[in-house]
Scaffold this active site. Structure first.
Site, PDB file in Angstrom:
ATOM      1  CD  GLU A 151      -3.338   1.271  -0.351  1.00 28.59           C
ATOM      2  OE1 GLU A 151      -3.241   0.675  -0.292  1.00 28.59           O
ATOM      3  OE2 GLU A 151      -2.879   2.773  -1.013  1.00 28.59           O
ATOM      4  NE  ARG A 154       0.614  10.833  -0.837  1.00 26.37           N
ATOM      5  CZ  ARG A 154       0.461  11.732  -1.809  1.00 26.37           C
ATOM      6  NH1 ARG A 154       1.432  12.882  -2.088  1.00 26.37           N
ATOM      7  NH2 ARG A 154      -0.262  12.078  -2.698  1.00 26.37           N
ATOM      8  CD  GLU A 155      -0.815   7.932   8.896  1.00 27.16           C
ATOM      9  OE1 GLU A 155      -0.494   8.951   9.565  1.00 27.16           O
ATOM     10  OE2 GLU A 155      -0.550   6.425   9.484  1.00 27.16           O
ATOM     11  CB  ALA A 252      15.013  22.176   3.645  1.00 27.52           C
ATOM     12  N   GLY A 257       9.418  11.544   9.871  1.00 30.30           N
ATOM     13  CA  GLY A 257       8.536  10.932  10.732  1.00 30.30           C
ATOM     14  C   GLY A 257       7.870  10.312  10.486  1.00 30.30           C
ATOM     15  CB  CYS A 260       5.345   5.092   6.376  1.00 36.12           C
ATOM     16  SG  CYS A 260       4.132   4.060   6.821  1.00 36.12           S
ATOM     17  CE  LYS A 263       6.135   0.742  10.216  1.00 29.59           C
ATOM     18  NZ  LYS A 263       6.041  -0.274   8.762  1.00 29.59           N
TER      19      LYS A 263
HETATM   20  P1  NAD Z   1      -2.296   1.221  12.765  1.00 25.53           P
HETATM   21  O1  NAD Z   1      -1.129   0.522  13.626  1.00 25.53           O
HETATM   22  O2  NAD Z   1      -3.301   1.481  12.711  1.00 25.53           O
HETATM   23  O3  NAD Z   1      -3.212  -0.477  12.948  1.00 25.53           O
HETATM   24  C1  NAD Z   1      -2.778  -1.893  12.436  1.00 25.53           C
HETATM   25  C2  NAD Z   1      -3.581  -2.481  13.196  1.00 25.53           C
HETATM   26  O4  NAD Z   1      -3.380  -4.224  13.136  1.00 25.53           O
HETATM   27  C3  NAD Z   1      -4.162  -1.963  14.732  1.00 25.53           C
HETATM   28  O5  NAD Z   1      -5.730  -1.659  14.436  1.00 25.53           O
HETATM   29  C4  NAD Z   1      -4.174  -3.387  15.440  1.00 25.53           C
HETATM   30  O6  NAD Z   1      -4.878  -3.322  16.557  1.00 25.53           O
HETATM   31  C5  NAD Z   1      -3.589  -4.671  14.712  1.00 25.53           C
HETATM   32  N1  NAD Z   1      -3.300  -5.322  15.146  1.00 25.53           N
HETATM   33  C6  NAD Z   1      -2.316  -5.462  14.962  1.00 25.53           C
HETATM   34  N2  NAD Z   1      -1.837  -6.754  15.637  1.00 25.53           N
HETATM   35  C7  NAD Z   1      -3.431  -7.818  15.359  1.00 25.53           C
HETATM   36  C8  NAD Z   1      -3.175  -9.169  15.109  1.00 25.53           C
HETATM   37  N3  NAD Z   1      -2.831 -10.040  15.889  1.00 25.53           N
HETATM   38  N4  NAD Z   1      -4.894  -9.393  14.809  1.00 25.53           N
HETATM   39  C9  NAD Z   1      -5.544  -8.478  14.387  1.00 25.53           C
HETATM   40  N5  NAD Z   1      -5.591  -7.081  14.280  1.00 25.53           N
HETATM   41  C10 NAD Z   1      -4.030  -6.855  14.818  1.00 25.53           C
HETATM   42  O7  NAD Z   1      -1.030   0.719  11.541  1.00 25.53           O
HETATM   43  P2  NAD Z   1      -1.001   1.608   9.782  1.00 25.53           P
HETATM   44  O8  NAD Z   1      -0.381   2.528   9.937  1.00 25.53           O
HETATM   45  O9  NAD Z   1      -2.128   1.093   9.304  1.00 25.53           O
HETATM   46  O10 NAD Z   1      -0.008   0.552   9.453  1.00 25.53           O
HETATM   47  C11 NAD Z   1      -0.212  -1.188   9.112  1.00 25.53           C
HETATM   48  C12 NAD Z   1       0.631  -1.782   7.646  1.00 25.53           C
HETATM   49  O11 NAD Z   1       0.580  -1.095   6.781  1.00 25.53           O
HETATM   50  C13 NAD Z   1       1.864  -1.036   8.109  1.00 25.53           C
HETATM   51  O12 NAD Z   1       2.923  -2.578   8.257  1.00 25.53           O
HETATM   52  C14 NAD Z   1       2.615  -0.555   8.209  1.00 25.53           C
HETATM   53  O13 NAD Z   1       4.112  -0.123   7.168  1.00 25.53           O
HETATM   54  C15 NAD Z   1       1.747  -0.181   6.197  1.00 25.53           C
HETATM   55  N6  NAD Z   1       1.797   0.575   5.586  1.00 25.53           N
HETATM   56  C16 NAD Z   1       1.270   1.819   6.311  1.00 25.53           C
HETATM   57  C17 NAD Z   1       0.789   3.224   6.441  1.00 25.53           C
HETATM   58  C18 NAD Z   1       0.694   4.688   6.684  1.00 25.53           C
HETATM   59  O14 NAD Z   1       0.334   5.322   6.412  1.00 25.53           O
HETATM   60  N7  NAD Z   1      -0.343   4.188   7.832  1.00 25.53           N
HETATM   61  C19 NAD Z   1       0.996   3.180   4.568  1.00 25.53           C
HETATM   62  C20 NAD Z   1       1.621   2.021   4.019  1.00 25.53           C
HETATM   63  C21 NAD Z   1       1.988   1.266   4.562  1.00 25.53           C
END
Ligand code: NAD
Length: 429
Positions: A151, A154-155, A252, A257, A260, A263
């Site tokens: 995915e 962008r938030e 700049a 932060g 994404c 980490k």
């Molecule tokens: P998040 O922490 O907002 O959501 C993750 C959810 O997974 C949480 O609600 C958590 O309770 C749930 N969870 C964790 N372990 C679980 C389990 N065992 N069973 C069921 N639910 C479980 O994280 P996010 O920002 O949505 O990111 C999720 C993934 O997507 C990450 O790998 C992140 O790197 C990737 N990602 C994030 C973004 C972003 O902008 N936030 C964009 C692209 C990709």
């Protein structure tokens, strides 16, 4: 199509809501029972523009529901997206225990063919482990495929990013998986990159690392601008108009932060190392990013002389505008460091204060930028929320103790502020 999305966070909930919006039957699952209970009542666990309306509409029209039970959801759906968190371990590697845990539960719940899709950002070769794990735990004769569909949303603009992506990456090892994913994404107009699972996993890490590299690059150039008296805004403009470089990610500031870039960069460096490659370039990207915050804190010190007992107003706590996400936000590092030096902190953020209060309860949270400015020795812009761009500086001049603006996002015009009698400190100009 019948879909389950496991993990109802920033990515999972947007994915679920958008697939519902496109006419599919979606179940969003999470192991956070409170989150699921709230979602069932239509209460969002975080702020994302337009999401609440979309979730509520799709719930009402019967295309989106929530569950805490993976078995129940897996039994009802052919396509299972894994969108759980992949947080960093102390050594920088991605912690994939949630992915394994979910893969085991999916395997035990499958009663016929299922397509299991990695949506979370995972290191290359995770797909092999997911497949291996499902094989061990599934019933005999139950067919399945694993796919990678990273995915890129962008938030802050997640819905529009999901529905209008630059590209859709599909990593598959079978025709059946490819056909299912193509059907699912058919309503979205975007180029589709079809590849093997490992390449798809790599595309995501490579994309985020490249964007982080662009930010560190322009921040490094901004340091040279400060040393020579050049103006980073003009340098970035001149650079960005070159189509081979592009304008985006050349602002700049205090550095990147969020959940994404920091980490994912660490995880990419770690997995590259495990594969036998020392990714020195990315290590330097990370170093420059960390230096940028340290350098910014020094800038505040230089502007105020001694920090002890000074009142510092912070505008913006989220890692970027239009989100309440405070994961790896530079605001935390800056505020902690200033508190250690004995500063009094007043802060305001349009959306992120409730979350930030849980991390740092002992600072003064204000209702608006004017309240922050009142009696402050300086105002520090940490996040470039739109509403911070049009402050009433004539009024601020009267209510601040000292007229000092430290603009970590270069959102103000130096000359305009200096003509009002402010001392202005930007980044690289
Ligand atoms: P998040 O922490 O907002 O959501 C993750 C959810 O997974 C949480 O609600 C958590 O309770 C749930 N969870 C964790 N372990 C679980 C389990 N065992 N069973 C069921 N639910 C479980 O994280 P996010 O920002 O949505 O990111 C999720 C993934 O997507 C990450 O790998 C992140 O790197 C990737 N990602 C994030 C973004 C972003 O902008 N936030 C964009 C692209 C990709």
């Amino acid at each position: 199509m019948k879909i389950t999305v496991i993990g109802s966070g920033y990515v999972g909930l947007v994915t679920g809501a958008c697939f519902g919006h496109l006419g599919n039957q979606v179940i969003c699952v999470d192991n956070d029972l409170k989150k699921i209970a709230k979602l069932k009542k239509g209460t969002m666990p975080f702020y994302e523009p337009g999401l609440e309306e979309m979730v509520k509409l799709n719930m009402k029209e019967g295309r989106l529901k929530f569950s805490a039970s993976i078995p129940e959801a897996v039994r009802e759906s052919e396509c299972i997206f894994i969108a759980v968190s992949t947080p960093p371990k102390e050594n920088g590697e991605a912690d994939l225990t949630a992915i394994e845990n979910v893969a085991i539960q999916i395997a035990k719940s499958m009663n016929s063919y299922r397509l299991i899709i990695e949506k979370s950002t995972v290191p290359v070769k995770t797909g092999i482990w997911v497949e291996h794990t499902i094989k061990i735990h599934k019933r005999k004769n139950c067919l399945f495929d694993v796919a990678s569909n990273p995915e890129f949303l962008r938030e802050g603009q997640a819905i529009s990013d999901f529905l209008n992506p630059d590209r859709i990456v599909i990593g598959v090892e079978s025709k059946r998986a490819l056909n299912l994913l193509k059907r699912l994404y058919a309503p979205i107009r975007a180029p589709i990159v079809v590849t093997d699972i490992k390449s798809a996993e790599l595309i995501k890490h490579a994309s985020n690392s490249y964007l982080a590299m662009k930010i560190s690059f322009i921040n490094a150039i901004s340091r040279i601008c400060e040393l020579t008296g050049a103006d980073i805004s003009k340098v970035a403009e001149g650079l960005g108009l070159d189509k081979r470089i592009g304008k985006q990610f050349l602002q700049a500031g205090i550095g990147y932060g969020g959940f994404c870039f920091p980490k994912d960069l660490d995880a990419f460096i770690a997995i590259a190392n495990q594969c036998g490659y020392d990714f020195r370039l990315l290590k330097e990207v990370r170093n420059i990013n960390q230096d940028q915050v340290t350098f910014f804190i020094k800038k505040i010190e230089q502007a105020l002389w001694n920090i002890k007992d000074k009142t510092i107003g912070i505008l913006g706590l989220s890692f970027k505008p239009e989100t309440d996400d405070i994961r790896f936000t530079p605001a935390l590092t800056i505020i902690k460091s200033l508190l250690e030096e004995g500063a009094k902190i007043k802060a305001f953020d349009p959306k992120a204060m409730d979350k930030f209060k849980l991390l740092v309860p002992d600072i003064t949270y204000c209702r608006n930028p004017n309240e922050v400015a009142k009696g402050a020795d300086c105002l520090v812009i940490v996040t470039d929320w739109l509403e911070f761009k049009s402050l009433d500086f004539v009024k601020l001049k009267h209510i601040m103790k000292q007229s000092v603006i430290i603009d970590g996002r270069n959102i103000y015009d130096r000359q305009a502020l200096e003509s009002l009698g402010f001392r202005y400190f930007g980044v690289g100009r």
